[in-house]
Design a protein around this motif. Sequence first.
Motif, PDB file in Angstrom:
ATOM      1  N   PHE A 306       0.832  -1.199   0.000  1.00  0.00           N
ATOM      2  CA  PHE A 306       0.000   0.000   0.000  1.00  0.00           C
ATOM      3  C   PHE A 306       0.870   1.255   0.000  1.00  0.00           C
ATOM      4  N   ALA A 307       1.953   1.235   0.788  1.00  0.00           N
ATOM      5  CA  ALA A 307       2.839   2.401   0.848  1.00  0.00           C
ATOM      6  C   ALA A 307       3.447   2.700  -0.514  1.00  0.00           C
ATOM      7  N   ASP A 308       3.860   1.679  -1.228  1.00  0.00           N
ATOM      8  CA  ASP A 308       4.443   1.849  -2.558  1.00  0.00           C
ATOM      9  C   ASP A 308       3.401   2.385  -3.535  1.00  0.00           C
ATOM     10  N   ILE A 309       2.197   1.815  -3.493  1.00  0.00           N
ATOM     11  CA  ILE A 309       1.132   2.277  -4.383  1.00  0.00           C
ATOM     12  C   ILE A 309       0.802   3.738  -4.110  1.00  0.00           C
ATOM     13  N   ARG A 310       0.683   4.082  -2.833  1.00  0.00           N
ATOM     14  CA  ARG A 310       0.297   5.445  -2.465  1.00  0.00           C
ATOM     15  C   ARG A 310       1.369   6.459  -2.845  1.00  0.00           C
ATOM     16  N   LYS A 311       2.625   6.086  -2.692  1.00  0.00           N
ATOM     17  CA  LYS A 311       3.717   7.024  -2.946  1.00  0.00           C
ATOM     18  C   LYS A 311       4.072   7.123  -4.424  1.00  0.00           C
ATOM     19  N   ASN A 312       4.084   5.994  -5.119  1.00  0.00           N
ATOM     20  CA  ASN A 312       4.654   5.952  -6.464  1.00  0.00           C
ATOM     21  C   ASN A 312       3.649   5.744  -7.585  1.00  0.00           C
ATOM     22  N   VAL A 313       2.421   5.340  -7.249  1.00  0.00           N
ATOM     23  CA  VAL A 313       1.445   5.058  -8.305  1.00  0.00           C
ATOM     24  C   VAL A 313       0.276   6.030  -8.272  1.00  0.00           C
ATOM     25  N   GLU A 314      -0.354   6.200  -7.112  1.00  0.00           N
ATOM     26  CA  GLU A 314      -1.538   7.059  -7.033  1.00  0.00           C
ATOM     27  C   GLU A 314      -1.271   8.488  -7.522  1.00  0.00           C
ATOM     28  N   PRO A 315      -0.092   9.092  -7.237  1.00  0.00           N
ATOM     29  CA  PRO A 315       0.115  10.472  -7.712  1.00  0.00           C
ATOM     30  C   PRO A 315       0.401  10.566  -9.211  1.00  0.00           C
ATOM     31  N   SER A 316       0.621   9.440  -9.874  1.00  0.00           N
ATOM     32  CA  SER A 316       1.029   9.448 -11.267  1.00  0.00           C
ATOM     33  C   SER A 316      -0.123   9.795 -12.199  1.00  0.00           C
ATOM     34  N   HIS A 317       0.185  10.605 -13.208  1.00  0.00           N
ATOM     35  CA  HIS A 317      -0.854  10.964 -14.174  1.00  0.00           C
ATOM     36  C   HIS A 317      -1.170   9.791 -15.100  1.00  0.00           C
ATOM     37  N   ASP A 318      -0.282   8.768 -15.102  1.00  0.00           N
ATOM     38  CA  ASP A 318      -0.511   7.612 -15.978  1.00  0.00           C
ATOM     39  C   ASP A 318      -1.633   6.713 -15.466  1.00  0.00           C
ATOM     40  N   TYR A 319      -1.888   6.756 -14.180  1.00  0.00           N
ATOM     41  CA  TYR A 319      -2.872   5.861 -13.567  1.00  0.00           C
ATOM     42  C   TYR A 319      -4.126   6.631 -13.169  1.00  0.00           C
ATOM     43  N   ARG A 320      -5.257   6.035 -13.437  1.00  0.00           N
ATOM     44  CA  ARG A 320      -6.532   6.623 -13.028  1.00  0.00           C
ATOM     45  C   ARG A 320      -7.185   5.745 -11.962  1.00  0.00           C
ATOM     46  N   TYR A 321      -7.766   6.422 -10.989  1.00  0.00           N
ATOM     47  CA  TYR A 321      -8.424   5.746  -9.867  1.00  0.00           C
ATOM     48  C   TYR A 321      -9.876   5.409 -10.231  1.00  0.00           C
ATOM     49  N   HIS A 322     -10.291   4.194  -9.867  1.00  0.00           N
ATOM     50  CA  HIS A 322     -11.667   3.758 -10.097  1.00  0.00           C
ATOM     51  C   HIS A 322     -12.183   3.064  -8.840  1.00  0.00           C
ATOM     52  N   TRP A 323     -13.483   3.142  -8.628  1.00  0.00           N
ATOM     53  CA  TRP A 323     -14.141   2.486  -7.484  1.00  0.00           C
ATOM     54  C   TRP A 323     -15.253   1.592  -8.020  1.00  0.00           C
ATOM     55  N   HIS A 324     -15.272   0.335  -7.557  1.00  0.00           N
ATOM     56  CA  HIS A 324     -16.316  -0.563  -8.046  1.00  0.00           C
ATOM     57  C   HIS A 324     -17.498  -0.550  -7.077  1.00  0.00           C
ATOM     58  N   PRO A 325     -18.679  -0.160  -7.541  1.00  0.00           N
ATOM     59  CA  PRO A 325     -19.822   0.000  -6.640  1.00  0.00           C
ATOM     60  C   PRO A 325     -20.377  -1.314  -6.102  1.00  0.00           C
ATOM     61  N   GLU A 326     -20.070  -2.424  -6.758  1.00  0.00           N
ATOM     62  CA  GLU A 326     -20.547  -3.721  -6.259  1.00  0.00           C
ATOM     63  C   GLU A 326     -19.498  -4.409  -5.387  1.00  0.00           C
ATOM     64  N   LEU A 332      -6.598   0.770  -9.779  1.00  0.00           N
ATOM     65  CA  LEU A 332      -5.880   1.751 -10.588  1.00  0.00           C
ATOM     66  C   LEU A 332      -5.570   1.127 -11.937  1.00  0.00           C
ATOM     67  N   TYR A 333      -5.646   1.943 -12.980  1.00  0.00           N
ATOM     68  CA  TYR A 333      -5.339   1.409 -14.308  1.00  0.00           C
ATOM     69  C   TYR A 333      -4.604   2.456 -15.130  1.00  0.00           C
ATOM     70  N   SER A 334      -3.522   2.009 -15.774  1.00  0.00           N
ATOM     71  CA  SER A 334      -2.774   2.849 -16.702  1.00  0.00           C
ATOM     72  C   SER A 334      -2.985   2.327 -18.107  1.00  0.00           C
ATOM     73  N   ASP A 335      -3.661   3.126 -18.930  1.00  0.00           N
ATOM     74  CA  ASP A 335      -3.868   2.746 -20.319  1.00  0.00           C
ATOM     75  C   ASP A 335      -2.552   2.785 -21.087  1.00  0.00           C
ATOM     76  N   GLU A 336      -1.651   3.685 -20.681  1.00  0.00           N
ATOM     77  CA  GLU A 336      -0.365   3.802 -21.349  1.00  0.00           C
ATOM     78  C   GLU A 336       0.542   2.606 -21.066  1.00  0.00           C
ATOM     79  N   GLU A 337       0.519   2.137 -19.814  1.00  0.00           N
ATOM     80  CA  GLU A 337       1.398   1.032 -19.431  1.00  0.00           C
ATOM     81  C   GLU A 337       0.695  -0.320 -19.445  1.00  0.00           C
ATOM     82  N   ASP A 338      -0.623  -0.320 -19.640  1.00  0.00           N
ATOM     83  CA  ASP A 338      -1.405  -1.562 -19.627  1.00  0.00           C
ATOM     84  C   ASP A 338      -1.212  -2.326 -18.326  1.00  0.00           C
TER      85      ASP A 338
END
Length: 388
Positions: A306-326, A332-338
């Motif tokens: 979680f620490a790595d994701i929060r520090k190095n992935v969540e702030p990145s413009h390459d990744y977009r945050y999504h929430w699943h309602p079910e 997180l998903y990066s269309d550029e990096e797949d």
Amino acid sequence: MKGAGALAVTPFIGGVVGANGRNHGAKRNGRKNGRASDKRVVGYYPSWAADGYPPRDIPYGKITDLNYAFLEPKSNGEVKLAVTGDPAPGVLETFREITHEREDTAFHLSIQAGWYSGRYSDAALTPERRARFARTAIEHMRTYNFDGIDIDWEYPDGTIRESDPRNLTLLLGEIRRQLDAAEREDDRTYELSMAVSANASVAEPLEVGEFNDDVSFLNVMTYDFHGTWGERTHFNAPLYPVPDAPNATPKFTCDYAMRWWAKRPIAREKLHFGLPFYGRTFENVGGESRDRGLFQPFEGGGARTFADIRKNVEPSHDYRYHWHPEARVPWLYSDEEDVFIGYDDKHSIMEKTKYAVDNGFGGVMCWELSQDPTDTLLDTIGRHISHP
């Protein structure tokens, strides 16, 4: 075992813990932990985390129980302090000092042998080996002033030996018998717990009704439901199922696992909801970008804290945050990096903690503390499970 993932960083399979018939509750030196809530927050701490996250950095005021990971058994039943090269003795010396300073925290030695290694099966096979296991484990517990033993046998489902479920029951009974003797000699309470599988097919062979009087609580490993062993991207630990997913597996959810365990012959308040402080990554994700990487084929991946994701992935413009309602978890998903990352954040940890409290379970368990060094997730838990 030393990756970002859970007690077993392997396909979703699970472990074991029972209930409590003789009030082997959370006590130290004869008095109950002075916590404001009757709910527990059990945090695992792996010895290999000591260099970057030393024992004195642990926020003891935010947990009720600390499980030190791992000691391990030999085939002859002897419990060793650590594998060769592991820093356990030095780390445990520090913990021995801390146990005298933090009397409102319960400390447990967790014993593991790897995923289907066979050594647990060997160690539990005969009365002599079971007695040696209990005796040497308790010697370590007393030496380092710990409060109990945690069993993490992955997995006594009959895969290694058909007799493993029965031998597990006998092993727990022998440990409890020797713990009772130690309690009388030391005038304090010692606990016996176990990490249990969230997979009903793995946990079904366990003789829960026979060992529930010997154990204090269960830590249900409600994570690793999906990962790189599958064929499509999915969530590491979905709270609820996603019925229209092409790889839908309704039984591989936290809700199903906790409801299944609640039907076993153990007290509901002795079941702890497992929370992962890490996520599962999937690489080379196929599908169109509009799919946001979800439920798509992939090639490769792993795990990230979680620490790595929060520090190095969540702030990145390459990744977009999504929430699943079910499913009630993010990704997180990066269309550029797949790359697709299914993990837990403050929102999902809050919902899972509330689920545990609202449904009358005994609390939560976290794997593992060094993966959240800023206490972001622990603070979220603490807002719903109060402590002194």
